[in-house]
Motif scaffolding. Structure first.
Motif, PDB file in Angstrom:
ATOM      1  N   VAL A   1       5.083 -14.446  29.809  1.00 46.45           N
ATOM      2  CA  VAL A   1       3.932 -14.155  28.955  1.00 46.45           C
ATOM      3  C   VAL A   1       3.110 -15.416  28.723  1.00 46.45           C
ATOM      4  O   VAL A   1       1.880 -15.400  28.816  1.00 46.45           O
ATOM      5  CB  VAL A   1       4.383 -13.527  27.614  1.00 46.45           C
ATOM      6  N   MET A   2       3.788 -16.542  28.475  1.00 49.67           N
ATOM      7  CA  MET A   2       3.065 -17.787  28.239  1.00 49.67           C
ATOM      8  C   MET A   2       2.300 -18.220  29.480  1.00 49.67           C
ATOM      9  O   MET A   2       1.159 -18.666  29.379  1.00 49.67           O
ATOM     10  CB  MET A   2       4.042 -18.886  27.804  1.00 49.67           C
ATOM     11  N   SER A   3       2.892 -18.076  30.663  1.00 52.55           N
ATOM     12  CA  SER A   3       2.192 -18.493  31.879  1.00 52.55           C
ATOM     13  C   SER A   3       1.000 -17.592  32.157  1.00 52.55           C
ATOM     14  O   SER A   3      -0.059 -18.067  32.568  1.00 52.55           O
ATOM     15  CB  SER A   3       3.137 -18.525  33.075  1.00 52.55           C
ATOM     16  N   VAL A   4       1.134 -16.297  31.914  1.00 51.10           N
ATOM     17  CA  VAL A   4       0.008 -15.377  32.094  1.00 51.10           C
ATOM     18  C   VAL A   4      -1.121 -15.751  31.143  1.00 51.10           C
ATOM     19  O   VAL A   4      -2.287 -15.843  31.542  1.00 51.10           O
ATOM     20  CB  VAL A   4       0.447 -13.913  31.875  1.00 51.10           C
ATOM     21  N   MET A   5      -0.796 -15.997  29.893  1.00 47.33           N
ATOM     22  CA  MET A   5      -1.822 -16.333  28.902  1.00 47.33           C
ATOM     23  C   MET A   5      -2.466 -17.683  29.224  1.00 47.33           C
ATOM     24  O   MET A   5      -3.660 -17.866  29.038  1.00 47.33           O
ATOM     25  CB  MET A   5      -1.242 -16.328  27.489  1.00 47.33           C
ATOM     26  N   LEU A   6      -1.688 -18.643  29.714  1.00 41.90           N
ATOM     27  CA  LEU A   6      -2.228 -19.951  30.078  1.00 41.90           C
ATOM     28  C   LEU A   6      -3.240 -19.812  31.210  1.00 41.90           C
ATOM     29  O   LEU A   6      -4.333 -20.379  31.146  1.00 41.90           O
ATOM     30  CB  LEU A   6      -1.103 -20.897  30.487  1.00 41.90           C
ATOM     31  N   VAL A   7      -2.889 -19.058  32.229  1.00 42.38           N
ATOM     32  CA  VAL A   7      -3.814 -18.855  33.349  1.00 42.38           C
ATOM     33  C   VAL A   7      -5.095 -18.205  32.855  1.00 42.38           C
ATOM     34  O   VAL A   7      -6.203 -18.644  33.164  1.00 42.38           O
ATOM     35  CB  VAL A   7      -3.158 -17.978  34.446  1.00 42.38           C
ATOM     36  N   LEU A   8      -4.943 -17.168  32.047  1.00 46.34           N
ATOM     37  CA  LEU A   8      -6.115 -16.453  31.557  1.00 46.34           C
ATOM     38  C   LEU A   8      -6.970 -17.326  30.652  1.00 46.34           C
ATOM     39  O   LEU A   8      -8.192 -17.312  30.745  1.00 46.34           O
ATOM     40  CB  LEU A   8      -5.696 -15.176  30.832  1.00 46.34           C
ATOM     41  N   SER A   9      -6.362 -18.126  29.797  1.00 46.45           N
ATOM     42  CA  SER A   9      -7.152 -18.972  28.894  1.00 46.45           C
ATOM     43  C   SER A   9      -7.870 -20.082  29.666  1.00 46.45           C
ATOM     44  O   SER A   9      -8.991 -20.426  29.341  1.00 46.45           O
ATOM     45  CB  SER A   9      -6.274 -19.566  27.794  1.00 46.45           C
ATOM     46  N   ASN A  10      -7.225 -20.640  30.697  1.00 43.29           N
ATOM     47  CA  ASN A  10      -7.882 -21.679  31.499  1.00 43.29           C
ATOM     48  C   ASN A  10      -9.077 -21.132  32.251  1.00 43.29           C
ATOM     49  O   ASN A  10     -10.093 -21.791  32.381  1.00 43.29           O
ATOM     50  CB  ASN A  10      -6.902 -22.305  32.491  1.00 43.29           C
ATOM     51  N   VAL A  11      -8.974 -19.924  32.756  1.00 39.90           N
ATOM     52  CA  VAL A  11     -10.064 -19.335  33.512  1.00 39.90           C
ATOM     53  C   VAL A  11     -11.206 -18.951  32.579  1.00 39.90           C
ATOM     54  O   VAL A  11     -12.370 -19.151  32.893  1.00 39.90           O
ATOM     55  CB  VAL A  11      -9.560 -18.116  34.317  1.00 39.90           C
TER      56      VAL A  11
ATOM     57  N   THR B   1      -6.050 -10.654  39.868  1.00 40.34           N
ATOM     58  CA  THR B   1      -5.917  -9.306  39.312  1.00 40.34           C
ATOM     59  C   THR B   1      -5.887  -9.358  37.793  1.00 40.34           C
ATOM     60  O   THR B   1      -6.569  -8.584  37.118  1.00 40.34           O
ATOM     61  CB  THR B   1      -4.635  -8.632  39.848  1.00 40.34           C
ATOM     62  N   LEU B   2      -5.116 -10.293  37.249  1.00 44.41           N
ATOM     63  CA  LEU B   2      -5.062 -10.442  35.789  1.00 44.41           C
ATOM     64  C   LEU B   2      -6.420 -10.834  35.223  1.00 44.41           C
ATOM     65  O   LEU B   2      -6.848 -10.314  34.194  1.00 44.41           O
ATOM     66  CB  LEU B   2      -4.030 -11.498  35.385  1.00 44.41           C
ATOM     67  N   LEU B   3      -7.075 -11.757  35.889  1.00 41.30           N
ATOM     68  CA  LEU B   3      -8.391 -12.202  35.432  1.00 41.30           C
ATOM     69  C   LEU B   3      -9.371 -11.036  35.423  1.00 41.30           C
ATOM     70  O   LEU B   3     -10.096 -10.838  34.450  1.00 41.30           O
ATOM     71  CB  LEU B   3      -8.916 -13.323  36.321  1.00 41.30           C
ATOM     72  N   TYR B   4      -9.389 -10.276  36.499  1.00 43.50           N
ATOM     73  CA  TYR B   4     -10.279  -9.116  36.576  1.00 43.50           C
ATOM     74  C   TYR B   4     -10.019  -8.152  35.419  1.00 43.50           C
ATOM     75  O   TYR B   4     -10.961  -7.711  34.745  1.00 43.50           O
ATOM     76  CB  TYR B   4     -10.094  -8.400  37.917  1.00 43.50           C
ATOM     77  N   LEU B   5      -8.759  -7.840  35.174  1.00 40.57           N
ATOM     78  CA  LEU B   5      -8.433  -6.893  34.098  1.00 40.57           C
ATOM     79  C   LEU B   5      -8.765  -7.456  32.716  1.00 40.57           C
ATOM     80  O   LEU B   5      -9.238  -6.729  31.849  1.00 40.57           O
ATOM     81  CB  LEU B   5      -6.949  -6.505  34.181  1.00 40.57           C
ATOM     82  N   LYS B   6      -8.548  -8.759  32.540  1.00 43.46           N
ATOM     83  CA  LYS B   6      -8.866  -9.366  31.244  1.00 43.46           C
ATOM     84  C   LYS B   6     -10.372  -9.371  31.004  1.00 43.46           C
ATOM     85  O   LYS B   6     -10.844  -9.029  29.915  1.00 43.46           O
ATOM     86  CB  LYS B   6      -8.326 -10.789  31.153  1.00 43.46           C
ATOM     87  N   LEU B   7     -11.138  -9.737  32.020  1.00 44.90           N
ATOM     88  CA  LEU B   7     -12.590  -9.752  31.870  1.00 44.90           C
ATOM     89  C   LEU B   7     -13.137  -8.335  31.686  1.00 44.90           C
ATOM     90  O   LEU B   7     -14.085  -8.126  30.916  1.00 44.90           O
ATOM     91  CB  LEU B   7     -13.244 -10.431  33.071  1.00 44.90           C
TER      92      LEU B   7
END
Length: 170
Positions: free
Chosen positions: A21-31, A50-56
Protein backbone atom coordinates in the motif's frame (compact mmCIF):
# COMPACT_ATOMS: atom_id res chain seq x y z
CA UNK A 1 -5.83 -17.60 9.45
CA UNK A 2 -4.91 -19.01 12.78
CA UNK A 3 -2.71 -16.32 14.32
CA UNK A 4 -1.91 -18.14 17.57
CA UNK A 5 -0.06 -20.97 15.81
CA UNK A 6 1.79 -18.87 13.26
CA UNK A 7 2.04 -15.30 14.61
CA UNK A 8 5.21 -14.61 12.57
CA UNK A 9 3.40 -15.47 9.32
CA UNK A 10 0.48 -13.19 10.14
CA UNK A 11 2.85 -10.38 11.07
CA UNK A 12 4.84 -10.91 7.84
CA UNK A 13 1.65 -10.67 5.79
CA UNK A 14 0.62 -7.48 7.61
CA UNK A 15 4.02 -5.94 6.95
CA UNK A 16 3.95 -7.06 3.30
CA UNK A 17 0.48 -5.58 2.82
CA UNK A 18 1.52 -2.30 4.43
CA UNK A 19 4.58 -2.11 2.18
CA UNK A 20 2.46 -2.74 -0.92
CA UNK A 21 0.00 0.00 0.00
CA UNK A 22 2.81 2.41 0.86
CA UNK A 23 4.63 1.76 -2.42
CA UNK A 24 1.44 2.23 -4.44
CA UNK A 25 0.69 5.51 -2.66
CA UNK A 26 4.30 6.69 -3.08
CA UNK A 27 4.21 6.09 -6.83
CA UNK A 28 0.87 7.83 -7.14
CA UNK A 29 1.91 10.82 -5.03
CA UNK A 30 5.17 11.28 -6.97
CA UNK A 31 3.35 11.25 -10.29
CA UNK A 32 0.61 13.60 -9.10
CA UNK A 33 3.24 16.23 -8.24
CA UNK A 34 4.03 16.43 -11.96
CA UNK A 35 0.55 16.54 -13.44
CA UNK A 36 1.32 19.48 -15.71
CA UNK A 37 2.56 17.24 -18.49
CA UNK A 38 3.21 20.16 -20.85
CA UNK A 39 6.07 21.40 -18.69
CA UNK A 40 7.48 18.14 -17.35
CA UNK A 41 7.33 14.61 -18.67
CA UNK A 42 6.99 11.81 -16.18
CA UNK A 43 7.87 8.22 -16.85
CA UNK A 44 6.20 5.41 -14.98
CA UNK A 45 6.43 1.66 -15.32
CA UNK A 46 3.65 -0.11 -17.18
CA UNK A 47 2.41 -1.57 -13.88
CA UNK A 48 2.20 1.89 -12.37
CA UNK A 49 0.60 3.39 -15.49
CA UNK A 50 -2.58 1.45 -14.80
CA UNK A 51 -2.71 2.78 -11.24
CA UNK A 52 -1.98 6.30 -12.41
CA UNK A 53 -4.74 6.13 -15.01
CA UNK A 54 -7.27 4.90 -12.46
CA UNK A 55 -6.22 7.48 -9.87
CA UNK A 56 -6.44 10.35 -12.34
CA UNK A 57 -9.79 9.05 -13.58
CA UNK A 58 -11.05 9.10 -9.98
CA UNK A 59 -9.58 12.55 -9.24
CA UNK A 60 -11.01 14.12 -12.40
CA UNK A 61 -14.52 12.75 -11.98
CA UNK A 62 -17.09 15.23 -10.64
CA UNK A 63 -17.45 15.09 -6.86
CA UNK A 64 -20.38 13.00 -5.68
CA UNK A 65 -21.12 11.66 -9.15
CA UNK A 66 -21.72 8.10 -10.26
CA UNK A 67 -18.53 8.40 -12.33
CA UNK A 68 -16.52 9.22 -9.20
CA UNK A 69 -17.91 6.21 -7.33
CA UNK A 70 -17.25 3.90 -10.28
CA UNK A 71 -13.69 5.21 -10.68
CA UNK A 72 -13.05 4.80 -6.96
CA UNK A 73 -14.29 1.21 -7.09
CA UNK A 74 -12.06 0.45 -10.10
CA UNK A 75 -9.02 1.87 -8.27
CA UNK A 76 -9.82 -0.04 -5.08
CA UNK A 77 -10.37 -3.26 -7.07
CA UNK A 78 -7.02 -2.85 -8.85
CA UNK A 79 -5.20 -2.32 -5.54
CA UNK A 80 -7.02 -5.32 -3.98
CA UNK A 81 -6.11 -7.53 -6.97
CA UNK A 82 -2.47 -6.52 -6.65
CA UNK A 83 -2.44 -7.22 -2.92
CA UNK A 84 -4.02 -10.60 -3.57
CA UNK A 85 -1.41 -11.54 -6.19
CA UNK A 86 1.51 -10.33 -4.06
CA UNK A 87 0.27 -12.02 -0.89
CA UNK A 88 -0.64 -15.27 -2.67
CA UNK A 89 2.76 -15.67 -4.31
CA UNK A 90 4.52 -14.69 -1.06
CA UNK A 91 2.54 -17.33 0.88
CA UNK A 92 3.14 -20.00 -1.77
CA UNK A 93 6.88 -19.35 -1.67
CA UNK A 94 6.95 -19.44 2.12
CA UNK A 95 5.04 -22.71 2.10
CA UNK A 96 7.37 -24.31 -0.45
CA UNK A 97 10.75 -22.88 0.51
CA UNK A 98 10.55 -21.16 3.89
CA UNK A 99 11.21 -17.50 4.60
CA UNK A 100 14.91 -17.29 3.83
CA UNK A 101 14.79 -19.00 0.45
CA UNK A 102 11.49 -17.45 -0.66
CA UNK A 103 12.97 -13.96 -0.77
CA UNK A 104 15.71 -15.10 -3.13
CA UNK A 105 13.14 -16.82 -5.34
CA UNK A 106 11.38 -13.44 -5.74
CA UNK A 107 14.50 -11.58 -6.81
CA UNK A 108 16.64 -14.06 -8.70
CA UNK A 109 16.54 -14.39 -12.46
CA UNK A 110 15.63 -17.91 -13.47
CA UNK A 111 18.32 -20.02 -15.05
CA UNK A 112 17.65 -21.02 -18.63
CA UNK A 113 15.95 -24.34 -18.94
CA UNK A 114 12.57 -23.97 -17.28
CA UNK A 115 10.36 -26.13 -19.44
CA UNK A 116 7.43 -24.37 -21.05
CA UNK A 117 5.13 -27.21 -20.01
CA UNK A 118 6.21 -26.84 -16.38
CA UNK A 119 5.73 -23.08 -16.47
CA UNK A 120 2.26 -23.46 -17.98
CA UNK A 121 1.42 -26.04 -15.30
CA UNK A 122 2.59 -23.69 -12.52
CA UNK A 123 0.46 -20.82 -13.81
CA UNK A 124 -2.55 -23.07 -14.38
CA UNK A 125 -2.21 -24.55 -10.89
CA UNK A 126 -1.85 -21.09 -9.36
CA UNK A 127 -4.97 -19.90 -11.19
CA UNK A 128 -6.98 -22.95 -10.10
CA UNK A 129 -6.04 -22.35 -6.48
CA UNK A 130 -5.80 -18.56 -6.27
CA UNK A 131 -7.69 -17.06 -9.20
CA UNK A 132 -6.74 -15.58 -12.54
CA UNK A 133 -3.24 -14.17 -12.83
CA UNK A 134 -3.80 -10.55 -13.86
CA UNK A 135 -1.52 -8.47 -16.07
CA UNK A 136 0.12 -7.22 -12.87
CA UNK A 137 0.47 -10.78 -11.57
CA UNK A 138 2.27 -11.87 -14.73
CA UNK A 139 5.39 -10.32 -13.24
CA UNK A 140 5.59 -13.48 -11.13
CA UNK A 141 6.22 -15.64 -14.20
CA UNK A 142 9.93 -15.67 -13.39
CA UNK A 143 9.10 -16.86 -9.86
CA UNK A 144 7.13 -19.76 -11.35
CA UNK A 145 10.09 -20.52 -13.65
CA UNK A 146 12.34 -20.59 -10.57
CA UNK A 147 9.92 -23.08 -8.98
CA UNK A 148 10.19 -25.28 -12.08
CA UNK A 149 13.99 -25.12 -11.92
CA UNK A 150 13.81 -26.03 -8.22
CA UNK A 151 11.85 -29.19 -9.10
CA UNK A 152 8.51 -28.25 -7.55
CA UNK A 153 5.87 -30.78 -8.61
CA UNK A 154 2.26 -30.10 -9.58
CA UNK A 155 1.10 -31.69 -6.32
CA UNK A 156 3.42 -29.48 -4.26
CA UNK A 157 2.16 -26.39 -6.11
CA UNK A 158 -1.47 -27.47 -5.68
CA UNK A 159 -0.94 -27.94 -1.94
CA UNK A 160 0.86 -24.61 -1.60
CA UNK A 161 -1.82 -22.74 -3.57
CA UNK A 162 -4.61 -24.28 -1.48
CA UNK A 163 -2.76 -23.21 1.68
CA UNK A 164 -2.07 -19.71 0.34
CA UNK A 165 -5.57 -19.12 -1.03
CA UNK A 166 -8.08 -21.07 1.05
CA UNK A 167 -10.94 -18.86 -0.16
CA UNK A 168 -10.29 -19.07 -3.91
CA UNK A 169 -10.66 -15.72 -5.62
CA UNK A 170 -12.33 -15.97 -9.02
Amino acid sequence: METTRYPHTYLSLCVATALIVMSVMLVLSNVVKHQNFEEKWVSVSQDDATLLYLKLKWENAPAGSEKKLKAQKELEDEIADRKHADNSVYRILNHLFGKETSSTMLTSTPLPGAETSCLKMMIKTYEQGCGVLSDYGMKYTMVFANMCNAGISEKQMTDAASQACPAKKK
